[in-house]
Structures are given as C-alpha cells and as structure tokens.
Scaffold this active site. Structure first.
Site, mmCIF file in Angstrom:
data_model
loop_
_atom_site.group_PDB
_atom_site.id
_atom_site.type_symbol
_atom_site.label_atom_id
_atom_site.label_comp_id
_atom_site.label_asym_id
_atom_site.label_seq_id
_atom_site.Cartn_x
_atom_site.Cartn_y
_atom_site.Cartn_z
ATOM 1 N N TRP A 130 0.910 -1.332 -0.049
ATOM 2 C CA TRP A 130 -0.029 0.046 -0.163
ATOM 3 C C TRP A 130 0.960 1.123 -0.089
ATOM 4 C CZ3 TRP A 130 -2.538 2.691 4.653
ATOM 5 C CH2 TRP A 130 -3.077 3.629 4.472
ATOM 6 N N ASP A 211 -0.043 -5.596 9.338
ATOM 7 C CA ASP A 211 -0.993 -4.487 8.975
ATOM 8 C C ASP A 211 -2.382 -5.352 8.942
ATOM 9 O OD1 ASP A 211 -2.471 -2.578 8.519
ATOM 10 O OD2 ASP A 211 -1.349 -1.915 6.506
ATOM 11 N N LYS A 246 -12.856 -0.652 7.445
ATOM 12 C CA LYS A 246 -13.426 -1.109 6.242
ATOM 13 C C LYS A 246 -14.729 -2.054 7.116
ATOM 14 C CE LYS A 246 -10.639 0.923 3.587
ATOM 15 N NZ LYS A 246 -9.563 0.666 3.340
#
Ligand code: PMP
Length: 397
Positions: A130, A211, A246
């Site tokens: 990312w 993560d 999310k």
C-alpha cells in the site's frame, strides 16, 4: 518562511476521483477509491453502527478526556477481536494496545515506537505494498526495504522469492505483512506459508509487524486473523496495526488499534509507557466517538451479531463480484485468464493490463482505475458488470 515550498503532485487516487466526478458519461465507473460500496454504489453507515450511536447519544454523560490509550473497554474488545478470546498471549498478559486515529494512526505510532527501540531500524515491506506505508513508516524514521511478493507475469504470489530475500533478515529488523486481503494485489498468504514465515521469524529473530486493515473481508473474522494469531502465540514480539475503517464502515471516524505483543508482562508495562508517550507527543489522545461505537458493538451480543451479519453481507458481495467478473470477462471474450481474481481476497486485484490500456478505458469508456490497473472490486455491481467486461474485452481485443 513558506514561500520557498513547492507544491506536490496530487495524490493519484484523489486526482482520479476528481476527474471521475467531473465526467458526465452516465455509464462511468469508479474502480479507484478503496471504500466498500453496495449494489447502488453507496458506502452506507452500518445498521449496527447506527444502533450503537443511538445508544451512545442517550447514555453518554461526559466529554472529558479519555487518555492516550483510549478506553480499556475498547482495547480489551479489540484485542479479543484480533487475537480471539483466550489467546495464549492475552492469558500470559503479554499484550498492550492503544486506540488510534485509524489504521494509519496505528502504523505511525508503531513505527515511531519501533524507532525508539532501535533508531532507524529497517522494515521490509512487500513489493508491491500500500503506497501510504512508505510515508507512514519512513517519516517515522524507519528505513524501508522491500521483498518480492506479487508476480505480475503470473498474477500470483511469488512465495519462493519472498522467502529467498527474507532468509537473510535477522534480529533488529522488522518485516511488514498484510494480515489478509492484500492491498493492492489481493494475493494472500496461505496457512502453510504463514507457518513457514513463523519458523523463519523464530529462527532468524526478525520482528513481524502485521497490518490488518480488512479483518472479515476475506473469508471470516477468524480465518482472516489466522496469521496474526499464529504469530502472536509463536514469536516473542509482534506489532499489529488494526483498522476499523472497512469492517465497521467507520472510515471518517478514524478508529484503529496499535497493538504490541511483548516477551513478558514486565516488558509489556515498560513498552506501553513508551507507546503512550509516542501518542502524547503526536495527538495526545485519540478521538472518542468511533472507538465508543466499536466498543459498544463488540461488548453487546445482539449488536455484535447484527454487525457480523452486515460484515458477512459485504464480504459475500465482494466474493460474488469476484466470481462474476471472471465469468463475465470470459463471456465477453476478453483474451487471457482472469481466474486469479476469483482466488484473490478483499477489496483489490490488479487487472494486469498496461497503463496505456488503463488510459484507454478511462478516455473512451469512462472506467476509472489507477495506472497500475488495481481495481476496487466493490465499485462493480450487477448493473455495470456487463459494460465493464465488454469494455475491457474491446480494449484488450
Ligand atoms: N493499511 C492498509 C493496507 C490499508 O489499505 C488501509 C486503508 N486504505 C489502512 C492500513 C488504514 O486505513 P485507515 O487509516 O483508514 O484505518
């Protein structure tokens, strides 16, 4: 004093979104931005969140400061969500955490925390990873190096190459893994591969840093945490950055958790004092509202059941879009094998087309994705699927 500052190029995803918004084509599709969307293209507030907010509104009695770690209730509930209740590391009292402003806040706090333990420590990140990992970790002082992860030629994980690079990484270095639903490539580690990495961490002594931004978006809350839970019971020290953006749909409320598993309880108490000091020097303490929502959902059986049902619905929609796009691309006669999209997990996959083809899709068909051809799967729907697949087939044909 500020006159000499040059303007920086716009963030590619935000730039793409602005062009998309200005596009008047009624068939336009946005596959750039990484937020979940429902069939109607909305990112709704979850019902469980609304219910929790209603309760909070009625029960909240003070807006007094909470403290750098956030509430104990939030931390306990989140530690159990990530590790599973009764996890050996929790039982051994080796875990400490703090509520943070989003997963980004967690990454940054943990990076600064690691930098305190070892100035300028090296962190190995997947290639690709990312994009925001680089400033979040690098600006905190860590040196970033990368290990091979995704092979664009085969649209799959290149585990052997990953192991080959990581086998030279030893004590004092950190290795960043994506817990599940890898962003940007969607290719996840299998259970067997997690076991190999655990053995390497044990033998070589590097510190895993995981993560976890999409727990529950891949297979299930438990399955998606397999690697984190295995690492936490197998290695002496572990860092975990969790995000509630999310899976709770709380993006703008900014909720996450920076969690550290320590060697023992004494090290944990000392370490936590350092982590809270990092927080104090950054933003003093996290905002409360989003964390209070998460705590309220996770500590109430009926709210939790409602939330899990909504999370399942989001996951199943993404997974059915994944199989749908593979079938529709084949039906549209798109050249090539796209079955990898069905095997991958979470919000993203690389379509695997060239930047020129990405440009053509944007200019001629109003289909928007970043140059790497990463698509945000939830931007597709039953109603735009055929148009998308036909367009891709035409551009590739
Ligand atoms: N890590 C990864 C891999 C992500 O994709 C994201 C969200 N895009 C995050 C962390 C953090 O997100 P947030 O700060 O919004 O919780």
């Amino acid at each position: 004093m500020f006159d000499h500052l040059n303007s920086l190029p716009a963030d590619p995803i935000l730039g793409l979104l602005a062009t998309y918004r200005a596009d008047e084509n009624p068939n336009k599709i946005d596959l750039g931005v990484g937020v979940y969307k429902d069939e109607a293209g909305h990112t709704p507030v979850l019902q469980a969140v609304k219910q929790a907010e209603t309760r909070l509104l009625q029960s909240e009695e003070t807006k007094a400061y909470v403290g750098p770690a956030g509430t104990p209730g939030f931390n306990t509930a989140m530690q159990e969500l990530v590790l599973g209740a009764g996890h050996p590391a929790l039982v051994a009292n080796r875990v400490r955490s703090a509520q943070t402003p989003g997963g980004c806040g967690a990454l940054r706090v943990l990076a600064e925390f690691a930098d305190r333990a070892k100035k300028g420590a090296t962190i190995w990140v997947s290639d690709p990873t990312w994009a925001n990992h680089v400033p979040l970790l690098g600006n905190a002082g860590l040196e970033i190096k990368s290990y091979p992860y995704y092979d664009r030629a085969t649209s799959s994980l290149q585990f052997d190459a990953m192991v080959e690079t990581l086998k030279n990484v030893g004590e004092g270095d950190l290795v960043l893994f994506h817990a599940c639903c890898h962003n940007p490539c969607g290719a996840d580690l299998t259970r067997e591969q997690w076991h190999v990495l655990v053995e390497m961490a044990q033998k070589q002594g590097f510190t895993p840093f995981i993560d976890m931004a999409y727990q529950g978006f891949g297979d299930s809350l438990g399955d998606d945490a397999y690697g984190v839970r295995l690492m936490a019971e197998s290695v002496p020290e572990l860092l975990v950055a969790a995000s509630c953006s999310k899976n709770f749909g709380l993006y703008r409320e900014r909720v996450g958790m920076a969690m550290v598993v320590y060697n023992d309880a004494a090290a944990a108490d000392k370490g936590q004092s350092q982590m809270l000091n990092v927080v104090r020097g950054n933003y003093s303490m996290p905002p409360n509202h989003g964390g209070a929502i998460v705590e309220s959902i996770l500590t109430d059986a009926s709210l939790k059941a409602n939330w899990e049902a909504e999370l399942t619905e989001m996951r199943e929609r993404i997974n059915s879009l994944r199989s749908g796009v593979v079938e529709s691309l084949a039906a549209a006669g798109a050249p090539g094998d796209f079955s990898f999209i069905q095997r991958q997990k979470g919000m993203f996959s690389f379509l695997g087309i060239t930047p020129e083809q990405v440009q053509k899709l944007q200019q001629d068909y109003s289909i928007y994705m970043v140059d790497s051809s990463r698509i945000s799967i939830a931007g597709l729907s039953q109603s735009n699927m055929e148009y998308f697949c036909q367009s891709v087939a035409e551009v590739l044909g």
